[in-house]
Every structure is written in structure tokens, then in C-alpha cells.
Motif scaffolding. Sequence first.
Motif, PDB file in Angstrom:
ATOM      1  N   GLU A  80       0.770  -1.269   0.174  1.00 27.01           N
ATOM      2  CA  GLU A  80       0.063  -0.041  -0.039  1.00 27.01           C
ATOM      3  C   GLU A  80       0.635   1.290  -0.070  1.00 27.01           C
ATOM      4  N   ALA A  81       1.946   1.162   0.835  1.00 27.35           N
ATOM      5  CA  ALA A  81       2.796   2.305   0.574  1.00 27.35           C
ATOM      6  C   ALA A  81       3.447   2.576  -0.559  1.00 27.35           C
ATOM      7  N   ARG A  82       3.793   1.498  -1.154  1.00 32.06           N
ATOM      8  CA  ARG A  82       4.565   1.743  -2.539  1.00 32.06           C
ATOM      9  C   ARG A  82       3.481   2.426  -3.740  1.00 32.06           C
ATOM     10  N   ILE A  83       2.549   1.606  -3.425  1.00 29.54           N
ATOM     11  CA  ILE A  83       1.339   2.368  -4.486  1.00 29.54           C
ATOM     12  C   ILE A  83       0.983   3.725  -4.185  1.00 29.54           C
ATOM     13  N   ALA A  84       0.894   4.111  -2.916  1.00 30.63           N
ATOM     14  CA  ALA A  84       0.790   5.669  -2.507  1.00 30.63           C
ATOM     15  C   ALA A  84       1.839   6.508  -2.574  1.00 30.63           C
ATOM     16  N   GLY A  85       3.122   5.939  -3.040  1.00 32.25           N
ATOM     17  CA  GLY A  85       4.331   6.763  -3.177  1.00 32.25           C
ATOM     18  C   GLY A  85       4.925   7.200  -1.943  1.00 32.25           C
ATOM     19  N   GLU A  86       4.652   6.228  -0.866  1.00 29.37           N
ATOM     20  CA  GLU A  86       5.064   6.953   0.594  1.00 29.37           C
ATOM     21  C   GLU A  86       6.229   6.105   1.058  1.00 29.37           C
ATOM     22  N   THR A  87       7.158   5.454   0.160  1.00 24.63           N
ATOM     23  CA  THR A  87       8.346   4.648   0.588  1.00 24.63           C
ATOM     24  C   THR A  87       9.495   5.424   0.941  1.00 24.63           C
ATOM     25  N   ALA A  88       9.544   6.779   0.288  1.00 20.14           N
ATOM     26  CA  ALA A  88      10.947   7.307   0.659  1.00 20.14           C
ATOM     27  C   ALA A  88      10.968   7.938   1.932  1.00 20.14           C
ATOM     28  N   ALA A  89       9.745   8.336   2.480  1.00 15.16           N
ATOM     29  CA  ALA A  89       9.872   8.809   3.981  1.00 15.16           C
ATOM     30  C   ALA A  89       9.655   7.834   4.926  1.00 15.16           C
ATOM     31  N   PRO A  90      10.601   7.599   6.030  1.00 18.06           N
ATOM     32  CA  PRO A  90      10.026   6.728   7.034  1.00 18.06           C
ATOM     33  C   PRO A  90       8.798   7.450   7.712  1.00 18.06           C
ATOM     34  N   ALA A  91       7.927   6.077   8.154  1.00 15.74           N
ATOM     35  CA  ALA A  91       6.650   6.571   8.631  1.00 15.74           C
ATOM     36  C   ALA A  91       6.101   5.468   9.104  1.00 15.74           C
ATOM     37  N   GLY A  92       5.124   5.814  10.042  1.00 15.68           N
ATOM     38  CA  GLY A  92       4.137   4.424  10.776  1.00 15.68           C
ATOM     39  C   GLY A  92       4.716   4.164  11.996  1.00 15.68           C
ATOM     40  N   ARG A  93       4.228   3.047  12.589  1.00 14.20           N
ATOM     41  CA  ARG A  93       4.590   2.315  13.759  1.00 14.20           C
ATOM     42  C   ARG A  93       5.904   1.615  13.403  1.00 14.20           C
ATOM     43  N   LEU A  94       6.645   1.916  14.624  1.00 13.80           N
ATOM     44  CA  LEU A  94       7.987   1.315  14.704  1.00 13.80           C
ATOM     45  C   LEU A  94       8.311   1.003  16.264  1.00 13.80           C
TER      46      LEU A  94
END
Length: 313
Positions: A80-94
Motif C-alpha cells: 500500500e505504501a508503494r502504491i501511495a508513493g510513500e516509501t521514501a519517507a520513514p513513517a508509521g509504527r516502529l
Amino acid sequence: MPLDPDYDLFALVAEAGSLSAAARAIGISPAMASKRLARLEQRLGVRLVHRTTRRLVLTPAGAQFRDDLIPVRAAVREAEARIAGETAAPAGRLTVSAPTSFGRLHLAPHLGSFLRAYPAVALRIDLDDGFVDLASAGVDVAIRIAPSVRPPLVGHRLATSRRVLCAAPRYLAERGVPTSIDALAAHRLLAADGQMPWRLVAPGTAATIDRPSAVATNSSEMVRELALDGAGIALRSIWDVGDLLAEGRLVRVLVPWEGSTDSAVHAVHLPAPRVRPAVAAFVDFMQSRIDPDGWALPPAAVPDRSAPPPHPA
């Protein structure tokens, strides 16, 4: 394609151990959550949880299903992140797990900087002196202090981890200073669960010490505090007691014996075709903050390498 919503509900139930907490997390009533969970069990033809008055306990089948869902859910989130183009920036739960002492001394002071650099990361820190199962605990990165990292985990070496024998001046005044490895038999030794046997080395020789700890504990921090209070001799990492040695609150014994030199601090994570940006960012960040050569002994505690070590019998 999004994961079956009932699977997500079950995963939340497994994480929280509570149907009502899982229901709140996705904005439905506990009654609806219970109905959907029962529907999932009926569809799969197996009971996933035991319902008690206080909490839900996973059945063996439920625990296996939870473990199987972890990589599936991670892969879906990544897709989902790849499709949304969000892979460049670290985000989400860690979620990061670390030994208690290391986390307090060498993670906590840097976390503010990490969060300022990556404000979209929702960070959780779990401190535990045991070896946490990353998959079942939902841990993204763990700090491990060990000679090596066993597959299937992926390890990133952060630093060496020198360990020395030390005790409080009070203890040595009362019980005497050991002058050989054999002399340790007359002393109180301190170690947390799983830290024995001690594998010690000195130039040209080695020894193994396997004795019960004078005080049984699952806490490495408790061992340090016991040593400070004069309860015995401990084998401690320089990153943990370097300042105490410099201050004279602890004193090295049996110089130049040390813990085996293959121990190191690692950041580990589960294998994946593509490591999540938040995971990669955290590992890179810790590598930038920790000296790979490890922590130096204070000058007063540096052993005299010209003196021959006392050989074990």
C-alpha cells in the motif's frame, strides 16, 4: 488488495489481549467485534481464542495464525505504501526492543533526535532483558548483545561489547581481592538469568566460570545495583559500568581477564524483500550514534598488558 478486515481484527485482539480494546481501535462496539471474531472462527473451522472473564488467551491454533499473519500484514502495508508513493519517507509504527540497561543508557538519550528527524514515525520502546521473539511480539528492531546473529534474523553490528569483572570497594574490603581465577570459588558471584557461564579470556589463556548467582534475578540492572551495594563480583559491559569504574564506585578485579571478546551489540530485524524505511532509518541512526569500536575503559581501569595473566589451574 486490503487484508480481510476480520484478519486485522483478530491481529488487534492478539496484540491487545482484549476484545474491547481491539474494538475501540477500529471504532466498533465490543458486541460487533465478538460477532466478527466468532464469524472468523467459524469460517476457519478452528477456535482461535479462549475467552475468560478478564482477557482473551490465544489457543495454539490462534498463536500460529497470529504468527502467520505478521509477515502478511507487513507485506500488505508495504504494498500500500508503494502504491501511495510513500516509501521514501520513514513513517508509521516502529516497535524497538532493547535490554533494559542499554535502552536507558544508550537509546533513550538519542530518541528525541530521532523523532525530530523522522516526525512521521510512531515509536514504541520495549525494554526486556530476555531475547524477545520479534515475530510473535510484533517487534520491528531489537538490540541484541551476543557473539552473533542467528538466521533468519538480519543483523547490523553496532559496536563491540567489552565486559570486565568488577566489584564495589566495600565488597573487596570485606571479602578480599581475588588474585586468581580459582580464587573466585570463595567469592559471591552475581549474574542475571542466562548470563552464566562466564567465558573469560586473557592474553594466551581462557577460562569458564559456571556457578549459581548469589542472588537469582531476571534483571541485568539489578545485578549492577547489587554489585554497587557490595553484594558480590559481576561481569559487566563497559557501556554499562564505565562511568562507575571512572568514579571508583566499582573496581576491576582479576586484571587483565575480561569477558570473551566476540560479544557485540547488534541491531536485528526480520528478513524482508524490502526493509521498511522506518526500520532502515532507525538502524542507520543508531549506527551514526554509537562508536563501532565500543566503549573505552576509563584510564584508571585500563589493564596493564605487560603483566602476565594468572593462569587457571
